[in-house]
Design a protein around this motif. Structure first.
Motif, PDB file in Angstrom:
ATOM      1  N   ARG A 102       0.833  -1.208   0.000  1.00 30.85           N
ATOM      2  CA  ARG A 102       0.000   0.000   0.000  1.00 30.85           C
ATOM      3  C   ARG A 102       0.867   1.258   0.000  1.00 30.85           C
ATOM      4  O   ARG A 102       0.621   2.207  -0.761  1.00 30.85           O
TER       5      ARG A 102
ATOM      6  N   THR B  35       4.029   9.159  -3.824  1.00 27.87           N
ATOM      7  CA  THR B  35       3.847  10.322  -4.684  1.00 27.87           C
ATOM      8  C   THR B  35       5.076  11.224  -4.594  1.00 27.87           C
ATOM      9  O   THR B  35       5.967  11.000  -3.761  1.00 27.87           O
TER      10      THR B  35
ATOM     11  N   THR C 141       1.095   3.899  -3.315  1.00 34.73           N
ATOM     12  CA  THR C 141       0.554   5.257  -3.131  1.00 34.73           C
ATOM     13  C   THR C 141       1.669   6.292  -2.986  1.00 34.73           C
ATOM     14  O   THR C 141       1.421   7.417  -2.579  1.00 34.73           O
TER      15      THR C 141
END
Length: 582
Positions: free
Chosen positions: A521, A527, A525
């Motif tokens: 996860r 960024t 995710t």
């Protein structure tokens, strides 16, 4: 008197990164994590020593339950570990660097490989590289029997149990801890690598439980291994000195190895663990080359070539094999299942030892990309393992035939004696190799215990940094548990506690699966804001709040950007609050 300038201090004082961005434990939670494990361990020792028969029966019942009902789970767990490692290597995630984009490795490759191998499997290979091929030479599944019967399958299963899959299981735990610590500024603990994925209301309690499991597994696993290492070292000592193993000899061995480990732990990774690990590697190469050159060289080359090919041909079938027929009929005892003796037992062993092995590997791997990390922790050690078992195990099979199953008889009487009996058969230099192997037993266990002490210190003291004296105290405590087990209960009690620790891998496997899901996860995710967070966490410049280097020891959910210095580039943007705890 003129006041000192904080910026001047900042320029001269050493800086510790990564900066802490995790959770400060409440006083109650810290007290539970510090006090409860010793009490539970003492309770276990009391119960097992007062009623060893009852404890052994209860643990055997639990082992039967786990083997009969959850063999599929351990096989699935191993497949998940392999799949995640393959994904990390071949996806774009592999470019992510542990410690942020600017980090560089702290250890050279030889030292790195030496340390991760020593803490992971060194002592296990010394024990099983002869014992497993000998014990499996007449009966093993999946691998078709060749011209020489099941001996080929014995070698192939030994490669499988100690090679790529086992290292993938260590690696996937280690990369979870490494990314959480080096990139996100979390403590190097299981709780902070795991609980983010849980609902907020459960995170505090779950974190305490996870850490308790990790600490207890580490202490009992190291203590029982210490007991077995003392017995195996005594067997090696007996092979060239004639000193018979006894409880007194075991005690002296524990005190000696414990003292050497305490010295190594005191001096730290760079001066202690690193140097002994490199000595391990050199002695292992000497032993391997000597057996290859002075042993049955032509047979070794032929058998290694043949069994390597058989391993790659049968890898998928072995990886998925659950012994469905036995599972469908049910078992009355774990001994009715081949997997109960071997694959489930060894995978449980790997899971139970993951807390300290993976924790230490994560600690020493800052600066490497995830791709380099995974390849270094899986492929390279696997090739070393296969070379070691290929030479040592093949030589054992050859000399076993030449002595009319003499090595088989020795292993049946005392599993730890197999390596030494084999080395006695090597012409010309066999006696010298007995000494080398005995030293290796000692140094490999010292490095295992040293790495365990470093990991355990992190579990107990984080986010504070444990000092060298505290690590020495931990080594002494583990040695005391080993002495208690051997002197009060003997080998049967040591075996009972170790089996119980391994059965504890069953609940711990669910913790690791959660941690893997959390890592996936976090990485999916990731960024540009996360990258900026990684840079800020690993920025060695003075702390923007205090002006003191490396002083970020309190939680700050929205770090303040550092002040712009003359000639510096644009100031970094503040990290969004939502990303402060990825």
């Amino acid at each position: 008197m003129k006041k000192s300038d904080p910026s001047a201090t900042a320029a001269t004082e050493p800086v510790t990164v990564p900066r802490f961005r995790g959770r400060n434990l409440p006083a109650l939670d810290r007290a539970v994590i510090t006090v409860l494990p010793p009490l539970l361990i003492i309770a276990v020792l009391v119960v097992v020593t007062l009623d060893p028969g009852g404890a052994a029966e209860a643990i055997a019942t639990a082992r039967t339950f786990v083997t009969g009902n959850f063999t599929w789970l351990f096989i699935l767990y191993s497949l998940v570990a392999v799949a995640v490692c393959v994904w990390l290597v071949f996806s774009r995630i592999g470019k992510v660097r542990l410690g942020g984009p600017d980090a560089r490795p702290e250890h050279g490759k030889f030292a790195w490989y030496s340390m991760l191998f020593a803490c992971g499997q060194g002592i296990g290979l010394i024990f099983w590289s002869v014992a497993e091929p000998i014990l499996l030479r007449d009966d093993n599944p999946v691998v078709p029997a060749g011209q020489d019967g099941a001996a080929e399958g014995a070698m192939v299963w030994s490669y499988f149990h100690w090679g790529f899959t086992a290292w993938a299981m260590y690696c996937v735990v280690a990369v979870c801890l490494a990314y959480s610590h080096h990139n996100l500024g979390k403590t190097l603990t299981f709780r902070e690598a795991t609980v983010d994925i849980l609902p907020k209301w459960s995170q505090r309690g779950a974190g305490v439980v996870v850490e308790l499991l990790a600490i207890i597994a580490t202490v009992l696993g190291l203590a029982t291994s210490f007991g077995f290492a003392a017995m195996q070292f005594s067997s090696g000592l007996s092979s060239f000195t004639g000193i018979s193993p006894s409880s007194g000899v075991w005690l002296l061995v524990i005190l000696g190895l414990g003292g050497l480990t305490a010295v190594s732990a005191f001096f730290g990774i760079n001066k202690g663990m690193k140097r002994i690990s490199e000595l391990n590697s050199v002695l292992s190469i000497v032993l391997l080359v000597a057996v290859f050159v002075f042993g049955p060289t032509i047979f070794l080359i032929s058998n290694i070539t043949q069994t390597f090919g058989s391993f790659f041909a049968n890898f998928a079938a072995m990886s998925f094999w659950t012994d469905a027929g036995t599972a469908g009929q049910g078992i009355s005892t774990w001994q009715d299942s081949w997997n109960g003796w071997w694959t489930v037992f060894i995978w449980c062993w790997v899971i139970a030892f993951s807390p300290f092995v993976a924790g230490f590997i994560a600690r020493i791997s800052r600066g490497r990309t995830i791709r380099e990390f995974v390849i270094g922790v899986t492929v390279v050690p696997s090739l070393i393992v296969m070379a070691w078992i290929g030479v040592i195990g093949s030589a054992a099979l050859h000399y076993d035939d030449a002595s009319e199953r003499g090595i088989s008889a020795a292993v049946a009487a005392d599993t730890s004696s197999g390596l030494f009996v084999m080395l006695e058969s090597v012409p010309v230099i066999g006696s010298l190799l007995l000494v080398v192997a005995t030293v290796l037993v000692a140094t490999y266990y010292v490095t295992s215990l040293d790495s365990g002490a470093h990991a355990l210190a992190e579990f107990v003291s984080a986010p504070r940094r444990a000092g060298p004296v505290f690590r020495v105290v931990l080594v002494a405590s583990i040695a005391a548990v080993a002495v208690t087990l051997l002197t009060l209960g003997g080998t049967a009690v040591v075996d009972t506690v170790q089996t119980g620790t391994i059965i504890g891998a069953f609940p711990f496997s669910f913790v690791i699966l959660l941690m893997i899901a959390n890592l996936v996860r976090r990485l999916l995710t990731r960024t540009p804001d996360t990258v900026r967070l990684e840079r800020e966490v690993n920025d060695p410049s003075p702390d923007p709040d205090t002006g003191v280097p490396g002083s970020g020891t309190v939680e700050r959910t929205a770090p303040v950007p550092p002040a712009r210095r003359p000639g510096a580039g644009p100031a970094r943007e503040p990290v969004p609050e939502a990303l402060a705890r990825p």
